[in-house]
Design an enzyme around this catalytic site. Sequence first.
Site, PDB file in Angstrom:
ATOM      1  N   CYS A  13     -40.300   1.875  26.317  1.00 59.41           N
ATOM      2  CA  CYS A  13     -41.279   2.915  26.021  1.00 59.41           C
ATOM      3  C   CYS A  13     -40.907   4.082  26.918  1.00 59.41           C
ATOM      4  O   CYS A  13     -41.129   4.025  28.122  1.00 59.41           O
ATOM      5  CB  CYS A  13     -42.704   2.436  26.297  1.00 59.41           C
ATOM      6  SG  CYS A  13     -43.911   3.778  26.259  1.00 59.41           S
ATOM      7  N   CYS A  61     -44.277   6.131  28.395  1.00 61.90           N
ATOM      8  CA  CYS A  61     -45.103   5.517  29.445  1.00 61.90           C
ATOM      9  C   CYS A  61     -44.491   4.152  29.697  1.00 61.90           C
ATOM     10  O   CYS A  61     -43.336   4.102  30.099  1.00 61.90           O
ATOM     11  CB  CYS A  61     -46.591   5.504  29.092  1.00 61.90           C
ATOM     12  SG  CYS A  61     -47.017   5.106  27.385  1.00 61.90           S
ATOM     13  N   SER A  62     -45.229   3.074  29.462  1.00 59.55           N
ATOM     14  CA  SER A  62     -44.608   1.754  29.608  1.00 59.55           C
ATOM     15  C   SER A  62     -45.265   0.767  28.658  1.00 59.55           C
ATOM     16  O   SER A  62     -45.584  -0.350  29.035  1.00 59.55           O
ATOM     17  CB  SER A  62     -44.711   1.259  31.051  1.00 59.55           C
ATOM     18  OG  SER A  62     -44.005   2.117  31.915  1.00 59.55           O
ATOM     19  N   CYS A  63     -45.433   1.181  27.383  1.00 65.33           N
ATOM     20  CA  CYS A  63     -46.081   0.322  26.404  1.00 65.33           C
ATOM     21  C   CYS A  63     -45.319  -1.000  26.279  1.00 65.33           C
ATOM     22  O   CYS A  63     -44.089  -1.018  26.292  1.00 65.33           O
ATOM     23  CB  CYS A  63     -46.159   1.024  25.059  1.00 65.33           C
ATOM     24  SG  CYS A  63     -47.212   2.476  25.127  1.00 65.33           S
TER      25      CYS A  63
END
Lengths: 199, 223
Positions: free
Chosen positions: A104, A107-109
């Site tokens: 991602c 962000c950090s999905c």
Amino acid sequence: MTTTRGQGERLPAALRTEALEQLLTERGLIDPKVMNGIITTYETSVGPLNGAKVVAKAWTDPEYRRRLLADGTAAIKELGFSGQQGEHIVVVENTATTHNVVVCTLCSCYPWPVLGLPPSWYKDPAYRARIVREPRTVLAEMGLVLSDDVRIVVRDSTSEVRWLVLPERPAGTEHLSEEELVPLVTRDAMVGVAKAGTP
Amino acid sequence: MDGIADMGGTRGWGPVHPPRPDEPVFEEPWQGKAFALAILSSRVACGGINTDAFRHALERLDRAAYLDDGYYGRWINAGELLLTDSTVLAPGAVDARARSLRGEHVREPAVPEPTRPDYRPAAEGSLRTVDTAPAFAVGRRVRARDMSPAGHTRLPGYLRGRTGVVELVQPAAVLPDTNAHFLGENPQHVYSVRFDSYELWGADAEPFALTAELYECYLETTS
């Protein structure tokens, strides 16, 4: 656009976390029991073991594997895994000729219900920035050297779709049961930066 | 939004960190609290979980608040920003309390009157149904719009203006660009679009394919 703070000394995040907890608790806006419940859930019951069970079942049950690749969310829910960040999960299969890897960049999905919270390397700027530009080089740096004839597909999670990689079943595991296969399925293999372990 | 959070393809970050199989979920106890508080702050500030507003708060953090405090530091900072936006917290309230906690004598700002956004999600989560048929079928060539909005968007900079092929039509979902600003859910069709690495990075790129999920209004037809 506003930012969180102006100039001046930067206080440690740990101290500010404690301050925020106090401010919200004093006013009855949060319940510390609810807060601790969230922490305990992600420390103890939601983690990559969930995903490993999904993968081991897919490796041993062809009908389940078919359902998993056709409708990941529903097949994963059959095993009891659903919830926040898992509303729509798409499962892609790694084979001898195609390798999927997930990121991602914004962000950090990450698919929490099956993998838990993301590890530090997944959240790191170097991974987020580089895997979409030079995946073969990055994977080699992480210890996964792919031969030139393997096609790489990078999956950038830019919406609420969450990807789960179904790794290749390791050679020489034909005699192992579903339960015996579970420990071979690592978090990293289900993101696509490693292969499944060998017995 | 263009900015520090939009990292895809940017250079200068150095080597990746190899995975550690024994990494704990939270390295330190405060990180677990920061994670939970950020989730709860979102509810307190917005009246319902608005993940898009939270992501937009993350995007608006300055360099130090985004990078120096690490991942969970970033989360607590975004939670604080949401709470300040909705005046549940006065600006500086968290810093003042933190200083008190370490023994300084500081006067804390008065508790303000909250002005929370009038926000109710139409349903749980982000999946929605839309009445119109998808504008782009699987196999269709599409171009990601070359746009650079000041507000929230989930169209990464490195894909803007690039042409790809629709690989999958995904379920329709709430549009982050308006929902993050409490301007409505505007559900849209979502497409997994496959891009070729040469289209993204030029003729010298490593050969690979890349997919991203793009909302219908991010895409245009190619001639």
